[in-house]
Design an enzyme around this catalytic site. Sequence first.
Site, PDB file in Angstrom:
ATOM      1  N   THR A 117      -2.310  17.281  -4.001  1.00  0.00           N
ATOM      2  CA  THR A 117      -2.512  15.885  -4.388  1.00  0.00           C
ATOM      3  C   THR A 117      -1.199  15.104  -4.461  1.00  0.00           C
ATOM      4  O   THR A 117      -0.136  15.697  -4.750  1.00  0.00           O
ATOM      5  CB  THR A 117      -3.204  15.827  -5.772  1.00  0.00           C
ATOM      6  N   TYR A 141      -2.428  17.328 -14.907  1.00  0.00           N
ATOM      7  CA  TYR A 141      -3.152  17.553 -13.655  1.00  0.00           C
ATOM      8  C   TYR A 141      -2.161  17.787 -12.516  1.00  0.00           C
ATOM      9  O   TYR A 141      -2.254  18.760 -11.763  1.00  0.00           O
ATOM     10  CB  TYR A 141      -4.064  16.354 -13.342  1.00  0.00           C
TER      11      TYR A 141
HETATM   12  N1  UFG Z   1      -9.036   0.936 -10.655  1.00  0.00           N
HETATM   13  C1  UFG Z   1      -9.469  -0.237 -11.241  1.00  0.00           C
HETATM   14  N2  UFG Z   1     -10.674  -0.239 -11.841  1.00  0.00           N
HETATM   15  C2  UFG Z   1     -11.502   0.846 -11.879  1.00  0.00           C
HETATM   16  C3  UFG Z   1     -11.061   2.043 -11.275  1.00  0.00           C
HETATM   17  C4  UFG Z   1      -9.817   2.053 -10.665  1.00  0.00           C
HETATM   18  O1  UFG Z   1      -8.753  -1.253 -11.237  1.00  0.00           O
HETATM   19  O2  UFG Z   1     -12.592   0.754 -12.460  1.00  0.00           O
HETATM   20  C5  UFG Z   1      -7.733   0.955  -9.967  1.00  0.00           C
HETATM   21  C6  UFG Z   1      -6.742   1.931 -10.570  1.00  0.00           C
HETATM   22  O3  UFG Z   1      -6.006   1.335 -11.608  1.00  0.00           O
HETATM   23  C7  UFG Z   1      -5.881   2.265  -9.352  1.00  0.00           C
HETATM   24  C8  UFG Z   1      -6.850   2.176  -8.186  1.00  0.00           C
HETATM   25  O4  UFG Z   1      -7.941   1.408  -8.656  1.00  0.00           O
HETATM   26  O5  UFG Z   1      -4.887   1.314  -9.189  1.00  0.00           O
HETATM   27  C9  UFG Z   1      -7.364   3.506  -7.732  1.00  0.00           C
HETATM   28  O6  UFG Z   1      -7.857   4.216  -8.850  1.00  0.00           O
HETATM   29  P1  UFG Z   1      -8.648   5.590  -8.725  1.00  0.00           P
HETATM   30  O7  UFG Z   1      -8.980   6.031 -10.110  1.00  0.00           O
HETATM   31  O8  UFG Z   1      -9.741   5.454  -7.736  1.00  0.00           O
HETATM   32  O9  UFG Z   1      -7.569   6.546  -8.058  1.00  0.00           O
HETATM   33  P2  UFG Z   1      -6.140   7.001  -8.602  1.00  0.00           P
HETATM   34  O10 UFG Z   1      -5.120   6.378  -7.680  1.00  0.00           O
HETATM   35  O11 UFG Z   1      -5.952   6.785 -10.028  1.00  0.00           O
HETATM   36  O12 UFG Z   1      -6.328   8.549  -8.437  1.00  0.00           O
HETATM   37  C10 UFG Z   1      -5.963   9.255  -7.335  1.00  0.00           C
HETATM   38  C11 UFG Z   1      -6.911  10.439  -7.156  1.00  0.00           C
HETATM   39  C12 UFG Z   1      -6.777  11.376  -8.323  1.00  0.00           C
HETATM   40  C13 UFG Z   1      -5.327  11.739  -8.511  1.00  0.00           C
HETATM   41  C14 UFG Z   1      -4.526  10.494  -8.703  1.00  0.00           C
HETATM   42  C15 UFG Z   1      -3.092  10.794  -9.004  1.00  0.00           C
HETATM   43  O13 UFG Z   1      -8.237   9.989  -7.058  1.00  0.00           O
HETATM   44  O14 UFG Z   1      -7.538  12.539  -8.094  1.00  0.00           O
HETATM   45  O15 UFG Z   1      -4.653   9.687  -7.554  1.00  0.00           O
HETATM   46  O16 UFG Z   1      -2.222  10.370  -8.050  1.00  0.00           O
HETATM   47  F1  UFG Z   1      -5.177  12.521  -9.575  1.00  0.00           F
END
Ligand code: UFG
Length: 328
Positions: A117, A141
Amino acid sequence: MTRVLVTGGAGYIGSHCCKAFAEAGYEVVVFDNLYRGWRDLVRWGRLIEGDIRDRAALDAAMAEVKPDLVAHFAALTYVAESVADPARYYENNTFGAFNLLEAMRAHGVSRFIFSSTAATFGAPQTTPMDETHPQWPINPYGWSKLMVERMLADYAKAYGLRFASLRYFNAAGADAGGEIGERHEPETHLVPLALEGALRDDYRFTIFGDDFATRDGTCVRDYVHVTDLGSAHALAARHLLEGGEGGFFNLGSGEGATVKEVADAIETVTGRRLPRHIGPRREGDPAALVASSAKAQSVLGWRPTHSGIAEIVESAYAWRLKEGTRET
Ligand code: UFG
Protein backbone atom coordinates in the site's frame (compact mmCIF):
# COMPACT_ATOMS: atom_id res chain seq x y z
CA MET A 1 -1.67 -26.02 -14.89
CA THR A 2 -0.13 -23.23 -12.81
CA ARG A 3 -1.84 -23.01 -9.44
CA VAL A 4 -2.21 -19.81 -7.45
CA LEU A 5 -3.27 -19.76 -3.81
CA VAL A 6 -5.01 -16.45 -3.11
CA THR A 7 -5.37 -15.41 0.53
CA GLY A 8 -8.10 -12.83 0.93
CA GLY A 9 -9.55 -13.81 -2.43
CA ALA A 10 -13.06 -13.17 -1.08
CA GLY A 11 -12.32 -9.48 -0.59
CA TYR A 12 -12.61 -6.49 -2.89
CA ILE A 13 -9.17 -6.39 -4.51
CA GLY A 14 -8.50 -10.11 -4.02
CA SER A 15 -11.64 -11.16 -5.89
CA HIS A 16 -10.81 -8.94 -8.87
CA CYS A 17 -7.31 -10.38 -8.97
CA CYS A 18 -8.73 -13.93 -8.87
CA LYS A 19 -10.59 -13.09 -12.06
CA ALA A 20 -7.40 -11.74 -13.65
CA PHE A 21 -5.44 -14.86 -12.63
CA ALA A 22 -8.16 -17.13 -14.04
CA GLU A 23 -8.24 -15.15 -17.28
CA ALA A 24 -4.45 -15.54 -17.49
CA GLY A 25 -5.01 -19.31 -17.43
CA TYR A 26 -4.07 -20.06 -13.82
CA GLU A 27 -5.98 -22.35 -11.51
CA VAL A 28 -7.13 -20.30 -8.52
CA VAL A 29 -7.74 -21.52 -4.97
CA VAL A 30 -8.93 -18.96 -2.42
CA PHE A 31 -7.92 -19.09 1.26
CA ASP A 32 -10.09 -16.73 3.30
CA ASN A 33 -11.64 -16.64 6.78
CA LEU A 34 -14.65 -14.64 5.47
CA TYR A 35 -14.25 -12.18 8.34
CA ARG A 36 -14.47 -9.21 6.01
CA GLY A 37 -14.65 -11.23 2.82
CA TRP A 38 -17.73 -12.50 1.01
CA ARG A 39 -18.47 -16.02 -0.12
CA ASP A 40 -20.35 -14.82 -3.21
CA LEU A 41 -17.29 -12.87 -4.43
CA VAL A 42 -15.39 -16.17 -4.76
CA ARG A 43 -16.16 -17.04 -8.38
CA TRP A 44 -12.92 -18.18 -9.93
CA GLY A 45 -11.83 -21.23 -8.00
CA ARG A 46 -12.80 -23.00 -4.85
CA LEU A 47 -12.70 -21.61 -1.34
CA ILE A 48 -10.73 -22.99 1.57
CA GLU A 49 -12.03 -21.35 4.73
CA GLY A 50 -9.09 -20.63 6.96
CA ASP A 51 -7.24 -17.96 8.88
CA ILE A 52 -3.68 -16.85 8.10
CA ARG A 53 -2.97 -16.68 11.84
CA ASP A 54 -3.56 -20.43 11.97
CA ARG A 55 -0.30 -22.09 10.90
CA ALA A 56 -1.82 -25.58 10.85
CA ALA A 57 -4.56 -24.41 8.45
CA LEU A 58 -1.93 -22.85 6.20
CA ASP A 59 0.18 -26.02 6.24
CA ALA A 60 -2.86 -28.09 5.30
CA ALA A 61 -3.69 -25.72 2.43
CA MET A 62 -0.10 -25.77 1.13
CA ALA A 63 0.01 -29.57 1.27
CA GLU A 64 -3.32 -29.91 -0.50
CA VAL A 65 -3.03 -27.17 -3.13
CA LYS A 66 0.73 -27.30 -3.80
CA PRO A 67 0.66 -23.78 -5.25
CA ASP A 68 3.23 -22.50 -7.73
CA LEU A 69 2.63 -19.01 -6.40
CA VAL A 70 0.89 -17.39 -3.44
CA ALA A 71 -0.88 -14.03 -3.80
CA HIS A 72 -1.52 -12.53 -0.39
CA PHE A 73 -4.42 -10.10 0.06
CA ALA A 74 -5.82 -11.17 3.45
CA ALA A 75 -5.41 -8.16 5.74
CA LEU A 76 -7.19 -5.57 7.83
CA THR A 77 -7.17 -2.24 5.99
CA TYR A 78 -8.78 0.54 8.05
CA VAL A 79 -6.33 3.24 9.07
CA ALA A 80 -8.46 4.59 11.96
CA GLU A 81 -9.07 1.10 13.33
CA SER A 82 -5.32 0.44 13.24
CA VAL A 83 -4.71 3.54 15.37
CA ALA A 84 -7.36 2.48 17.91
CA ASP A 85 -6.33 -1.19 18.03
CA PRO A 86 -2.83 -1.72 16.61
CA ALA A 87 -2.47 -5.20 18.10
CA ARG A 88 -5.07 -6.57 15.70
CA TYR A 89 -3.18 -5.08 12.75
CA TYR A 90 0.18 -6.48 13.77
CA GLU A 91 -1.42 -9.84 14.49
CA ASN A 92 -3.35 -10.14 11.21
CA ASN A 93 -1.17 -8.23 8.81
CA THR A 94 2.35 -8.77 10.11
CA PHE A 95 2.23 -12.02 12.07
CA GLY A 96 -0.28 -13.48 9.58
CA ALA A 97 2.10 -12.74 6.68
CA PHE A 98 5.01 -14.21 8.65
CA ASN A 99 2.98 -17.38 9.22
CA LEU A 100 2.19 -17.57 5.53
CA LEU A 101 5.82 -17.07 4.48
CA GLU A 102 6.90 -19.76 6.94
CA ALA A 103 4.26 -22.19 5.67
CA MET A 104 5.46 -21.50 2.13
CA ARG A 105 9.07 -22.07 3.13
CA ALA A 106 8.19 -25.36 4.83
CA HIS A 107 6.43 -26.52 1.66
CA GLY A 108 9.01 -25.26 -0.83
CA VAL A 109 6.76 -22.54 -2.34
CA SER A 110 8.99 -19.67 -3.43
CA ARG A 111 6.87 -17.19 -5.43
CA PHE A 112 4.86 -14.53 -3.67
CA ILE A 113 2.79 -11.49 -4.58
CA PHE A 114 2.11 -9.11 -1.72
CA SER A 115 -0.76 -6.68 -1.49
CA SER A 116 1.06 -3.60 -0.24
CA THR A 117 0.00 0.00 0.00
CA ALA A 118 0.91 3.65 -0.45
CA ALA A 119 0.45 3.82 3.34
CA THR A 120 3.97 2.34 3.67
CA PHE A 121 5.35 5.70 2.51
CA GLY A 122 3.76 7.96 5.09
CA ALA A 123 3.78 11.70 4.43
CA PRO A 124 4.69 12.46 0.81
CA GLN A 125 7.92 14.40 0.31
CA THR A 126 7.81 14.45 -3.48
CA THR A 127 5.10 13.96 -6.05
CA PRO A 128 4.64 11.73 -7.96
CA MET A 129 6.07 9.09 -5.61
CA ASP A 130 8.30 6.42 -7.05
CA GLU A 131 9.77 3.35 -5.35
CA THR A 132 12.77 5.30 -4.01
CA HIS A 133 10.56 7.60 -1.92
CA PRO A 134 11.43 7.24 1.81
CA GLN A 135 9.12 4.97 3.80
CA TRP A 136 8.07 6.13 7.25
CA PRO A 137 4.39 5.28 7.83
CA ILE A 138 2.16 7.54 9.88
CA ASN A 139 -0.18 4.85 11.23
CA PRO A 140 -0.01 1.23 12.46
CA TYR A 141 -1.71 0.00 9.28
CA GLY A 142 1.18 1.32 7.20
CA TRP A 143 3.74 -0.11 9.64
CA SER A 144 2.04 -3.51 9.69
CA LYS A 145 2.49 -3.68 5.91
CA LEU A 146 5.97 -2.12 5.77
CA MET A 147 7.25 -4.75 8.21
CA VAL A 148 6.13 -7.42 5.75
CA GLU A 149 7.99 -5.64 2.96
CA ARG A 150 11.12 -5.80 5.14
CA MET A 151 10.57 -9.54 5.67
CA LEU A 152 10.22 -10.07 1.93
CA ALA A 153 13.56 -8.42 1.20
CA ASP A 154 15.26 -10.46 3.93
CA TYR A 155 13.60 -13.76 2.91
CA ALA A 156 14.61 -13.15 -0.71
CA LYS A 157 18.24 -12.76 0.29
CA ALA A 158 18.41 -15.60 2.78
CA TYR A 159 15.93 -18.17 1.45
CA GLY A 160 15.58 -17.36 -2.24
CA LEU A 161 12.01 -16.04 -2.01
CA ARG A 162 10.93 -14.44 -5.28
CA PHE A 163 8.38 -11.74 -4.64
CA ALA A 164 6.53 -8.81 -6.11
CA SER A 165 5.22 -6.32 -3.57
CA LEU A 166 2.56 -4.16 -5.22
CA ARG A 167 1.80 -0.88 -3.49
CA TYR A 168 -1.66 0.31 -4.44
CA PHE A 169 -2.61 3.93 -4.23
CA ASN A 170 -6.43 4.38 -4.19
CA ALA A 171 -8.11 1.24 -5.51
CA ALA A 172 -11.57 2.02 -6.88
CA GLY A 173 -14.17 0.91 -9.40
CA ALA A 174 -15.67 -2.48 -10.11
CA ASP A 175 -15.34 -5.28 -12.63
CA ALA A 176 -16.96 -4.42 -15.96
CA GLY A 177 -18.64 -7.85 -16.05
CA GLY A 178 -20.72 -6.74 -13.05
CA GLU A 179 -20.14 -9.96 -11.10
CA ILE A 180 -17.97 -8.45 -8.39
CA GLY A 181 -17.30 -5.00 -6.98
CA GLU A 182 -16.43 -2.99 -3.91
CA ARG A 183 -18.14 -4.16 -0.75
CA HIS A 184 -16.78 -3.02 2.60
CA GLU A 185 -18.51 -3.21 5.94
CA PRO A 186 -18.22 -0.51 7.17
CA GLU A 187 -17.62 1.53 4.01
CA THR A 188 -15.19 4.41 4.40
CA HIS A 189 -13.95 4.99 0.84
CA LEU A 190 -14.69 8.05 -1.22
CA VAL A 191 -16.28 6.66 -4.40
CA PRO A 192 -18.90 4.41 -2.77
CA LEU A 193 -19.76 7.00 -0.12
CA ALA A 194 -20.11 9.82 -2.62
CA LEU A 195 -22.37 7.55 -4.69
CA GLU A 196 -24.57 7.06 -1.62
CA GLY A 197 -24.72 10.83 -1.26
CA ALA A 198 -25.99 11.19 -4.82
CA LEU A 199 -28.45 8.30 -4.66
CA ARG A 200 -29.98 8.67 -1.20
CA ASP A 201 -31.62 11.56 0.59
CA ASP A 202 -30.83 10.07 3.98
CA TYR A 203 -27.06 9.93 3.48
CA ARG A 204 -25.04 13.08 4.05
CA PHE A 205 -21.80 13.06 2.07
CA THR A 206 -19.03 15.09 3.70
CA ILE A 207 -15.84 16.39 2.14
CA PHE A 208 -13.07 16.09 4.70
CA GLY A 209 -11.49 19.51 4.42
CA ASP A 210 -11.40 22.06 1.60
CA ASP A 211 -8.44 24.11 2.80
CA PHE A 212 -5.59 21.93 1.49
CA ALA A 213 -2.92 23.45 -0.76
CA THR A 214 -4.35 21.81 -3.90
CA ARG A 215 -6.03 23.18 -7.04
CA ASP A 216 -9.49 23.31 -5.44
CA GLY A 217 -8.62 22.92 -1.74
CA THR A 218 -9.65 19.25 -1.49
CA CYS A 219 -7.29 16.26 -1.26
CA VAL A 220 -5.70 14.83 -4.39
CA ARG A 221 -5.53 11.03 -4.65
CA ASP A 222 -4.45 8.66 -7.37
CA TYR A 223 -7.45 6.45 -8.13
CA VAL A 224 -6.53 3.23 -9.89
CA HIS A 225 -9.17 0.92 -11.31
CA VAL A 226 -9.33 -2.42 -9.54
CA THR A 227 -9.37 -4.12 -12.96
CA ASP A 228 -6.02 -2.47 -13.70
CA LEU A 229 -4.77 -3.80 -10.36
CA GLY A 230 -5.92 -7.24 -11.52
CA SER A 231 -3.87 -7.01 -14.70
CA ALA A 232 -0.82 -5.86 -12.68
CA HIS A 233 -1.09 -8.99 -10.52
CA ALA A 234 -1.43 -11.27 -13.52
CA LEU A 235 1.64 -9.65 -15.10
CA ALA A 236 3.58 -9.90 -11.84
CA ALA A 237 2.67 -13.59 -11.58
CA ARG A 238 3.84 -14.26 -15.11
CA HIS A 239 7.02 -12.31 -14.47
CA LEU A 240 7.85 -14.35 -11.35
CA LEU A 241 6.89 -17.65 -13.00
CA GLU A 242 9.20 -16.86 -15.90
CA GLY A 243 12.07 -16.23 -13.49
CA GLY A 244 12.04 -12.44 -13.68
CA GLU A 245 13.50 -10.18 -11.03
CA GLY A 246 10.88 -9.27 -8.43
CA GLY A 247 10.81 -6.28 -6.13
CA PHE A 248 8.60 -3.41 -5.10
CA PHE A 249 6.23 -1.66 -7.47
CA ASN A 250 3.97 1.39 -7.04
CA LEU A 251 0.61 1.07 -8.75
CA GLY A 252 -1.39 4.15 -9.59
CA SER A 253 -2.74 5.88 -12.65
CA GLY A 254 -0.16 8.65 -12.34
CA GLU A 255 -3.02 11.18 -12.41
CA GLY A 256 -4.39 12.81 -9.31
CA ALA A 257 -8.05 13.72 -8.85
CA THR A 258 -9.42 15.97 -6.13
CA VAL A 259 -12.39 15.00 -3.96
CA LYS A 260 -14.44 17.69 -5.72
CA GLU A 261 -13.49 16.30 -9.13
CA VAL A 262 -14.63 12.84 -8.05
CA ALA A 263 -17.88 14.38 -6.78
CA ASP A 264 -18.35 16.14 -10.14
CA ALA A 265 -17.78 12.86 -12.00
CA ILE A 266 -20.42 11.22 -9.81
CA GLU A 267 -22.94 13.92 -10.72
CA THR A 268 -22.16 13.52 -14.43
CA VAL A 269 -22.38 9.73 -14.39
CA THR A 270 -25.49 9.42 -12.22
CA GLY A 271 -27.25 12.49 -13.57
CA ARG A 272 -28.08 13.41 -9.97
CA ARG A 273 -27.02 16.20 -7.70
CA LEU A 274 -24.53 15.36 -4.98
CA PRO A 275 -24.93 17.75 -2.05
CA ARG A 276 -21.49 18.47 -0.59
CA HIS A 277 -21.09 19.24 3.06
CA ILE A 278 -17.70 20.52 4.07
CA GLY A 279 -16.38 18.95 7.26
CA PRO A 280 -13.07 19.15 9.10
CA ARG A 281 -9.95 17.42 7.78
CA ARG A 282 -9.64 13.74 8.59
CA GLU A 283 -6.64 13.06 10.80
CA GLY A 284 -3.59 11.86 8.88
CA ASP A 285 -4.86 12.82 5.41
CA PRO A 286 -2.02 14.29 3.34
CA ALA A 287 -2.92 16.92 0.72
CA ALA A 288 -1.79 14.89 -2.28
CA LEU A 289 -0.73 11.30 -3.02
CA VAL A 290 0.13 10.46 -6.61
CA ALA A 291 2.09 7.45 -7.81
CA SER A 292 4.78 7.10 -10.37
CA SER A 293 4.25 3.64 -11.84
CA ALA A 294 7.09 3.91 -14.35
CA LYS A 295 8.81 0.85 -12.83
CA ALA A 296 5.71 -1.36 -13.11
CA GLN A 297 5.30 -0.14 -16.66
CA SER A 298 8.89 -0.86 -17.71
CA VAL A 299 9.54 -4.07 -15.73
CA LEU A 300 6.09 -5.71 -15.84
CA GLY A 301 4.78 -4.07 -19.00
CA TRP A 302 1.76 -2.81 -17.05
CA ARG A 303 -0.52 -0.11 -18.46
CA PRO A 304 -3.46 1.18 -16.44
CA THR A 305 -6.08 1.40 -19.18
CA HIS A 306 -9.29 1.74 -17.12
CA SER A 307 -8.24 4.27 -14.51
CA GLY A 308 -9.84 7.45 -15.79
CA ILE A 309 -12.20 8.86 -13.14
CA ALA A 310 -15.23 8.58 -15.43
CA GLU A 311 -14.70 4.86 -16.07
CA ILE A 312 -14.02 4.21 -12.38
CA VAL A 313 -17.22 5.97 -11.35
CA GLU A 314 -19.32 4.38 -14.11
CA SER A 315 -18.27 0.88 -13.07
CA ALA A 316 -18.76 1.63 -9.37
CA TYR A 317 -22.23 3.03 -10.13
CA ALA A 318 -23.23 -0.04 -12.15
CA TRP A 319 -22.12 -2.25 -9.25
CA ARG A 320 -23.97 -0.10 -6.73
CA LEU A 321 -27.19 -0.41 -8.74
CA LYS A 322 -26.73 -4.17 -8.84
CA GLU A 323 -25.91 -4.40 -5.14
CA GLY A 324 -28.96 -2.29 -4.37
CA THR A 325 -31.16 -5.04 -5.73
CA ARG A 326 -29.00 -7.90 -4.50
CA GLU A 327 -30.81 -10.38 -2.27
CA THR A 328 -28.85 -11.03 0.89
N1 UFG B 1 -13.03 11.53 1.62
C1 UFG B 1 -14.00 12.48 1.84
N2 UFG B 1 -15.20 12.07 2.30
C2 UFG B 1 -15.52 10.77 2.53
C3 UFG B 1 -14.53 9.79 2.30
C4 UFG B 1 -13.29 10.20 1.84
O1 UFG B 1 -13.77 13.69 1.65
O2 UFG B 1 -16.64 10.48 2.97
C5 UFG B 1 -11.72 11.94 1.09
C6 UFG B 1 -10.56 11.63 2.01
O3 UFG B 1 -10.34 12.67 2.93
C7 UFG B 1 -9.42 11.48 1.01
C8 UFG B 1 -10.10 10.92 -0.23
O4 UFG B 1 -11.47 11.21 -0.08
O5 UFG B 1 -8.88 12.72 0.70
C9 UFG B 1 -9.94 9.44 -0.38
O6 UFG B 1 -10.32 8.81 0.83
P1 UFG B 1 -10.45 7.23 0.98
O7 UFG B 1 -10.84 6.96 2.39
O8 UFG B 1 -11.29 6.69 -0.12
O9 UFG B 1 -8.97 6.73 0.68
P2 UFG B 1 -7.62 7.05 1.46
O10 UFG B 1 -6.77 7.87 0.51
O11 UFG B 1 -7.81 7.59 2.79
O12 UFG B 1 -7.14 5.57 1.67
C10 UFG B 1 -6.31 4.90 0.83
C11 UFG B 1 -6.65 3.41 0.86
C12 UFG B 1 -6.39 2.87 2.23
C13 UFG B 1 -4.98 3.21 2.65
C14 UFG B 1 -4.80 4.69 2.59
C15 UFG B 1 -3.45 5.10 3.10
O13 UFG B 1 -8.00 3.22 0.52
O14 UFG B 1 -6.56 1.47 2.23
O15 UFG B 1 -5.01 5.13 1.27
O16 UFG B 1 -2.66 5.68 2.16
F1 UFG B 1 -4.74 2.79 3.88
